[in-house]
Design a protein around this motif. Structure first.
Motif, PDB file in Angstrom:
ATOM      1  N   GLU A 125      23.127  49.708 -28.852  1.00 37.20           N
ATOM      2  CA  GLU A 125      22.452  48.913 -29.882  1.00 37.20           C
ATOM      3  C   GLU A 125      23.183  48.895 -31.224  1.00 37.20           C
ATOM      4  O   GLU A 125      22.578  48.941 -32.284  1.00 37.20           O
ATOM      5  N   GLY A 126      24.503  48.857 -31.188  1.00 37.33           N
ATOM      6  CA  GLY A 126      25.266  48.735 -32.423  1.00 37.33           C
ATOM      7  C   GLY A 126      25.441  50.006 -33.215  1.00 37.33           C
ATOM      8  O   GLY A 126      26.010  49.993 -34.313  1.00 37.33           O
ATOM      9  N   GLU A 169      31.510  52.485 -30.709  1.00 35.16           N
ATOM     10  CA  GLU A 169      30.606  51.708 -29.845  1.00 35.16           C
ATOM     11  C   GLU A 169      31.010  51.843 -28.379  1.00 35.16           C
ATOM     12  O   GLU A 169      30.197  52.167 -27.515  1.00 35.16           O
ATOM     13  N   PHE A 215      28.955  50.918 -34.643  1.00 31.61           N
ATOM     14  CA  PHE A 215      29.404  50.250 -35.863  1.00 31.61           C
ATOM     15  C   PHE A 215      28.647  50.759 -37.085  1.00 31.61           C
ATOM     16  O   PHE A 215      29.225  50.904 -38.168  1.00 31.61           O
ATOM     17  N   THR A 237      18.616  41.947 -40.783  1.00 31.64           N
ATOM     18  CA  THR A 237      20.004  42.346 -40.558  1.00 31.64           C
ATOM     19  C   THR A 237      20.850  42.080 -41.799  1.00 31.64           C
ATOM     20  O   THR A 237      21.757  42.854 -42.119  1.00 31.64           O
TER      21      THR A 237
END
Length: 364
Positions: free
Chosen positions: A281-282, A85, A285, A330
């Motif tokens: 935006e992640g 990230e 991860f 999510t």
């Protein structure tokens, strides 16, 4: 004794993990008052129903390919790079600086210059944790997490100060038109294939596919790749064979950070055409889950990245059409990560026992 064959490890275990994740996800959707079959249909249609939706799916998948490959390269040296990230954030900074302060006359040159800058900045951000691991024994997981938390405020400071465009949004000015990467519509149109121009997928997808080939060749067809895998299997045996741990740790992490940084080709140069604060935006991860599901092999990573691209784009459509809170989508994505990553052994161990049992029967 019959061990689990490679096809079962690469195909059967991930598929069963996905089935379990789908079952639990269906229960979650039922619990909030919706039909799981209808929800699945909306997700698939939202991700693959037309070329514009496919473009968004491939855009997300491109991000995940870069970050998944980054995790995989480090993992082959038995290092868990959690810093994708932050490395992607800093890679975006490198690409933005190359595009803002150098007048590239054509997008191909901008792609080379911006891509190299993104890789160098991402690698540099990974170099310090790598050095601390190699020389000081600092755990790579802890240091890369710390560097994630340092990357965001650094970028926040720069985008609200030295390189900020006019206005309230923390972002750089837009890049010159000569630096805009062609979208997938233009690429496919050149060979006579009609495709929507309303999606963000762009030439970075081609670079991501080439990166898969590069990582495959590096890890399985070069001396460096052999040394990396040998070091990952047994550090003591690698040392005995003359392999230098510091060299492997540094090179593996530099390549890993460079791959994560190159995600900027897609989201900074290809989609936004400027650097914005939340560009990653992640994806750094998600790359961890993509690498785990893909068994750290480029082919598996490509397939897993497309799956997560479908989950991202289809989940957004599901949230909009059924008015399901984005947090619930999510949760569904997290269930896939949970079963394909953290709970991998829950599926793997029973399958291994079955193959061992069948092997004993065959021997008798």
């Amino acid at each position: 004794m019959q061990k689990m064959p490679n096809w079962a490890d690469v195909v059967l275990v991930p598929v069963l993990s996905l089935v379990l994740a789908a079952i639990i996800s269906a229960i979650v959707i039922l619990a909030i008052g919706h039909n799981p079959i209808d929800a699945l249909g909306i997700m698939v249609k939202g991700a693959l129903g037309n070329s514009a939706n496919v473009s968004y799916t491939l855009y997300y998948a491109t991000n995940f390919i870069f970050t998944g490959l980054a995790v995989a390269v480090a993992y082959h040296a038995r290092m868990f790079n959690i810093g994708g990230e932050g490395q992607a954030y800093i890679g975006g900074l490198g690409a933005a600086l190359a595009c803002l302060y150098i007048s590239w006359p054509h997008w191909t040159l901008a792609l080379i210059g911006g891509g190299v800058a993104a890789a160098v900045f991402g690698a540099a951000w990974a170099a310090i944790p790598a050095y601390l691991q190699a020389k000081r024994g600092s755990h790579i997981v802890i240091t890369t997490i710390m560097f994630n938390y340092m990357a965001y405020p650094l970028l926040n400071f720069l985008l609200n100060g030295p390189i900020k465009a006019g206005g309230m949004e923390p972002a750089t000015p837009s890049f010159a038109e000569t630096m805009h990467l062609p979208n997938l519509s233009a690429i496919l149109g050149a060979v006579g294939i009609s495709f929507s121009d309303r999606g963000p997928a762009n030439f970075a997808l081609i670079i991501a596919l080439l990166a898969c080939v590069f990582v495959w060749a590096l890890i399985w067809k070069t001396k460096l790749g052999y040394e990396t895998r040998a070091f990952g299997e047994s550090e003591s045996a690698a040392k005995y064979a003359g392999i230098k741990p510091t060299k492997i740790i540094m090179i593996a992490m530099l390549i890993s950070g460079g791959l994560a940084g190159m995600m900027a080709i897609n989201n900074v140069m290809g989609e936004a055409e400027r650097l914005v604060l939340n560009a990653v935006e992640g994806a750094g991860f998600i790359g961890i889950a993509v690498a785990l599901m893909g068994r750290n092999h480029p082919v598996g990573i490509l397939i897993a990245a497309i799956l997560f691209g479908i989950l991202y784009q289809g989940g957004a459509e599901l949230s909009a059409e059924l008015r399901i809170p984005r947090e619930m989508v999510t949760v569904i994505q997290a269930l896939v990560i949970l079963f394909t990553g953290a709970l991998d052994n829950m599926v793997r161990m029973p399958i291994e026992k079955l193959f061992v049992a069948f092997g004993r029967k065959g021997a008798n």
